[in-house]
Every structure is written in structure tokens, then in C-alpha cells.
Design a protein around this motif. Sequence first.
Motif, PDB file in Angstrom:
ATOM      1  N   TYR A 148       0.816  -1.219   0.000  1.00  0.00           N
ATOM      2  CA  TYR A 148       0.000   0.000   0.000  1.00  0.00           C
ATOM      3  C   TYR A 148       0.852   1.273   0.000  1.00  0.00           C
ATOM      4  O   TYR A 148       0.462   2.298  -0.538  1.00  0.00           O
ATOM      5  N   SER A 177      -3.356  -1.367  -3.739  1.00  0.00           N
ATOM      6  CA  SER A 177      -2.380  -0.270  -3.774  1.00  0.00           C
ATOM      7  C   SER A 177      -3.089   1.076  -3.607  1.00  0.00           C
ATOM      8  O   SER A 177      -4.320   1.157  -3.639  1.00  0.00           O
ATOM      9  N   LYS A 178      -2.294   2.126  -3.477  1.00  0.00           N
ATOM     10  CA  LYS A 178      -2.874   3.473  -3.382  1.00  0.00           C
ATOM     11  C   LYS A 178      -3.573   3.843  -4.689  1.00  0.00           C
ATOM     12  O   LYS A 178      -3.150   3.420  -5.775  1.00  0.00           O
TER      13      LYS A 178
END
Length: 437
Positions: A148, A177-178
Motif C-alpha cells: 500500500y 495499492s494506493k
Amino acid sequence: MAKHFDEFSFRPAIKKVVERLNFYEPTPIQSQVIPAVLKGTSVIGQSQTGSGKTHAYLLPLFNQIDVNNHEIQFVITAPTRELAMQIYDEVKKIIDYAGMSGSLNAKLLVGGTDRQKMMAKLKTPPHFIVGTPGRILDLVKEGTISIYGASAFVIDEADLMLELGFIHDVDQLLVRSKNDIQILAFSATIPEQLEHFYRKYLENPLHVKIDDQLSPEKLEHRLIPLKHREDADVIVEISKAIQPYLAIIFANGKEAADTLASSLQQKGLEVGIIHGGLSPRERKRTLKEIQNLRYQYIVATDLASRGIDIKGVSHVINAQLPKEEDFYVHRSGRTARAGMEGTVISLYDEHDVRLIETLQQKGLIFTFWDVKHGEWKETKSWNERNRRRKTTNNADSEAWKRVKKAKKVKPGYKKKMKEQQEKIKKQMNQKSKKKRK
């Protein structure tokens, strides 16, 4: 576009890496991708294997790394463990050249390795992870690692990832993930499914397309007619006529590769074999034997044209031509690299004519040969016979038009008309020859 690596705003450590790698002038894809990566822009890069794309993303990512931030900052995914290992080797080389061995940590995450040892090594998060999407996803789901905090995510050989069925794993990783993660996706082609995938995750990316140079000056393309012969027999004759440093012999599919390799071995040619049906251990052993120069010949499927980087290939032999032009380009791209010369030799039959015509229309120049008793013999092109037949038919037709028809039919008139037609055709051919002179 940058004409020299000095023009990029690299930190001193990365400039030192560039010097150690003996890089001077960036390749076309490097000159466009590096500035975009440095700015944090997402990129879709289209180019064939051997265009320098690995360093197009590695160098600018290394330039932005924060050694004091102990979390995974960059995720690099590849469709095969061999390709992941090769990228990881480049990562280790850059760490060494930059003098960061003590402060920068990278890990290779692929199947076929001791899982417990790998998990133990991941207790301290590495700055870089390189691996296959399936293995990375397993470790993320188990909570062994978190991606992340990563600021960039690389999808190498994205179209091959799609073809091998791993794009779903990539999708699952990006979900974890972001939202604003920088995505760097590289592929030789962009099928429709991949377009949908890109639209889902990439917002206003830079699209860099490097047109494939089908016929570089140092790459020769030879065509050999199969003429109802066995491909293994022709390849044995080719082996007598060439002295390859290393030759990859491409077959269409795993079964065809196995059959061809077995046939060549029976005929006394020592060949290695690489395809997706082999176990990871077998593929690893074969690649090691290739590095140790055990083989001069390797029978392979298209996995080796994209998913594995085999160095020092002087000849590519297409035992069977691929169905699509892109695969011909990928196969050809295995040779004539890094300024070296290379030869692509393709066996062909009537069903390959359409592909040959398409490649010729794109500017590829073929020369036509046969090989007998270990010696090359230049031959006429595959369509020479058709052209000659067509020309002959046209001459016959035109000559008949000029024959004077008798008003009254007499005995022997057919024979006389035929003689007249042959005489006119002969005169036409003589005039045609004079014009050509």
C-alpha cells in the motif's frame, strides 16, 4: 528528446551507475520514458524486447528512492520467473554500482524458492520487490508484505501477462495499492482486453510507442522453401552451413517443440529445449547450461522470444513461421542486439505466403535461399514462379488476339493457327528482351 544521459536530472549516485553501465546515448524509449517517470507520470510504453525499456524505468525509480523509508516503495512484476530473475539481476547491479549495498534492500519474489526462508527475509520490508504477480499476491494476502505504501508499480511485458492469464493477479495487486500509484506498463502490443485494463487504472498516462525496426542493417532475413521436406532435415543441413555462437530454433507450441527437439537429437544435433510446459527447475537448469555454453542450439516456443532474455544469440531459425507478424518481430528481436550482427532463417510453405507478403509490405527485405549438403544456394523468390506463369499466360492470350482468323475453315487450319500464334509470341518476347536491354 534527450540525446545524452547527462541531460537527465539524475542524482550523483545514479550518474555513477550510468557510467558503470557504459551508457552514453539513451535509446528512443529511454529518452521519452525517463523524464516522465522522474515527474511521477504514469506511462504506457510500447516497444519490442531489447529496446532498453528495463533501464528506462529502473534508473529513474532508483533516482527517487528514499533509503530511510523502510517500506516497499516500488513493485516490479513480470510474467515469468526467468524474466523476473533477470530484472532482479539488473536491480542488484544498480545497487552495487551506486554503492548502496548496505543501505538499499531488494527482494526477488517468485515460485520455486523456499517459502519459509523467503518469509523470514521479508520481516524487514525491502525498498524494491521484483517478482511474478501470483507469488507477490500470495504474500500480500497472507499479510507477509504490504504494497500500500508503494509509489510506483511496474507491469513488464503486460500483453504476455494477459496472454498467460496473470493480468487478474495484477488487477488484485493494484486494488490493494494506493489510488494515485504511478503505473508503468510496458508491452509490445496492446490487445483490446489490455486497453480496458489500462483505462481502468491509468489516468492521463503518457503513451510512448517506438515503431519496431523490422530490418536493421545488421539483421539479415533468409527464407528457405520447405518443399515437402521434414523441418528437422532442413535444420540439420542449415547447421552444417552456419557456425552459430547460439541459435534459437522456434516452433509453434510445446508439442511441436518437443517433437522437433527429439527429431534433431536423433539426427545427432545436441539441442536444449525451453517452453512453458517444463518445470521451473528444468527451465532453470537449461538456462544455466546455455550460459555455460553447453548448447549451440535451443528449441523454443514464443515464451523465449518474450519472457526470457537469452544473451549472445547469433541466429534465429523459424522451424515454423508464426501466425502473426508481431511474433515474427519478437523472435527476430532475439538476435542482432547490442550492435551485433544476426541472421533470421525461416522455413516456409504455401500457407505462410500471406504473412511473408504482410512483412514485405511493412518494409522487411527477404533473401531467398536453399541449403543442400551444407552449402547455401540462392534461389528465386516464392512468387517468381507465379509471376512467370502469369506473364506466360498473358503473352499466350495477346498472341492469339493477333492471329488472323481464316474466313473458310480448311484441313490443317488449327495447326497453322497454332504455328502463327507461336511465331507472334516469339516476336513479342524478342521485343520485350530488347526493351529490357
